[in-house]
Each structure stands twice: as C-alpha cells, then as structure tokens.
Design a protein around this motif. Structure first.
Motif, PDB file in Angstrom:
ATOM      1  N   ARG A  90       9.733   2.158  -4.508  1.00 28.74           N
ATOM      2  CA  ARG A  90       9.336   3.422  -5.121  1.00 28.74           C
ATOM      3  C   ARG A  90       8.608   3.137  -6.434  1.00 28.74           C
ATOM      4  N   VAL A  91       7.433   3.738  -6.565  1.00 32.18           N
ATOM      5  CA  VAL A  91       6.631   3.617  -7.778  1.00 32.18           C
ATOM      6  C   VAL A  91       6.217   5.031  -8.178  1.00 32.18           C
ATOM      7  N   GLY A  92       6.890   5.584  -9.172  1.00 29.89           N
ATOM      8  CA  GLY A  92       6.630   6.965  -9.569  1.00 29.89           C
ATOM      9  C   GLY A  92       7.002   7.914  -8.439  1.00 29.89           C
ATOM     10  N   ASN A  93       6.055   8.741  -8.036  1.00 31.29           N
ATOM     11  CA  ASN A  93       6.290   9.683  -6.946  1.00 31.29           C
ATOM     12  C   ASN A  93       5.860   9.136  -5.591  1.00 31.29           C
ATOM     13  N   SER A  94       5.510   7.876  -5.537  1.00 28.17           N
ATOM     14  CA  SER A  94       4.980   7.283  -4.312  1.00 28.17           C
ATOM     15  C   SER A  94       5.832   6.090  -3.882  1.00 28.17           C
TER      16      SER A  94
ATOM     17  N   LEU B  45       0.828  -1.206   0.000  1.00 26.02           N
ATOM     18  CA  LEU B  45       0.000   0.000   0.000  1.00 26.02           C
ATOM     19  C   LEU B  45       0.859   1.251   0.000  1.00 26.02           C
ATOM     20  N   ALA B  46       0.335   2.303  -0.617  1.00 25.90           N
ATOM     21  CA  ALA B  46       0.949   3.624  -0.506  1.00 25.90           C
ATOM     22  C   ALA B  46       0.578   4.200   0.860  1.00 25.90           C
ATOM     23  N   ALA B  47       1.363   5.150   1.323  1.00 19.64           N
ATOM     24  CA  ALA B  47       1.131   5.755   2.640  1.00 19.64           C
ATOM     25  C   ALA B  47      -0.279   6.328   2.739  1.00 19.64           C
ATOM     26  N   ARG B  48      -0.766   6.978   1.690  1.00 16.74           N
ATOM     27  CA  ARG B  48      -2.110   7.563   1.744  1.00 16.74           C
ATOM     28  C   ARG B  48      -3.179   6.487   1.904  1.00 16.74           C
TER      29      ARG B  48
END
Length: 140
Positions: free
Chosen positions: A66-70, A26-29
């Motif tokens: 890292r995936v793009g800016n996330s 999961l991304a942090a958001r």
C-alpha cells in the motif's frame, strides 16, 4: 523451488504477470493501461484487471504494497521460476510420459533455432540427440 507457490494461472492471468514482469511494481491503473496498449485486440474493463490482480494475490503469484491510496503490485517469483513450476505441473499432468519424452515432444512440435539446437546438444546425452532439432510440425 516450491511447486505450491502458484496455482495454475489462466492465459489472461499470464498476460497480467507479463506486464508486471516487464515493468516492475505497478499500480492497478498502470497494469490496466499497459494491458490496453499491449493487447489492443483484447479490451478489458478496469474492474476486470482488478479482479485478475486479486486472483493473482490469492494464488501467491504477486504481492502488493500500500502506497497512499493505491497499491503497488509486484511478482513473487521470476518468469523463469514460474516456467519451471508450469513445466513440473505439466510433467505431473501428462500421465505415462517420461519427462525426457515430454521434452522431445515439445521440441518436435515447436522446432528450434540453430543456436537453441547447439545449446540443447551441449546438455543432452548423445543417445537422445537424434530426436532433437527437427522442423516444427506443420498443422493443416
């Protein structure tokens, strides 16, 4: 098993781990959003969740890609393996109590279902069985 894999985790860090175990990388958001949904009585700021994620990375409990800016966060170990680490840590912390006695104390305190008792009975030596499957201790 490597007991040095994870440093002790706080209750809040366990909540973050739980969200990642249940939902995969999961991304942090997304971690933040799911924590807000799951723990409506405990609201954390987004920055607080980011701090917990950074701590969990430092403790080798999770990793990120890292995936793009996330960044996508995922766990290094299973829920079961982390439980084993915590049980081993607990048995080393409680001085003067044999591991088997600690297990008995936990079962007496928490109690267990009939199906769990049957499972326990299948692996516990008969000399220890009389101590198991008592109802949980009632607290005033």
């Amino acid at each position: 098993m490597n007991d040095n894999l994870m440093l002790p985790l706080s209750q809040a860090e366990w909540r973050v781990m739980d969200v990642i175990w249940e939902n995969g990388p999961l991304a942090a958001r997304d971690v933040y959003y799911l924590l807000v949904q799951k723990n409506s009585n405990k609201q954390w700021a987004y920055k607080t969740v980011k701090t917990f994620l950074a701590r969990l990375v430092k403790k080798n409990a999770i990793s990120y890609t890292r995936v793009g800016n996330s960044y996508l966060y995922e766990t290094f170990i299973s829920r079961e393996e982390s439980a084993r680490i915590e049980v081993n840590r607990l048995t080393q912390t409680v001085c003067g109590v044999e591991k088997s006695e600690l297990v008995l104390l936990l079962l007496q305190e928490l109690g267990c279902s009939e199906s769990m008792c049957k499972r326990i009975m299948s692996i516990v030596p008969s000399s220890k069985r009389k101590h198991f499957c008592k109802p949980p201790v009632k607290r005033a």
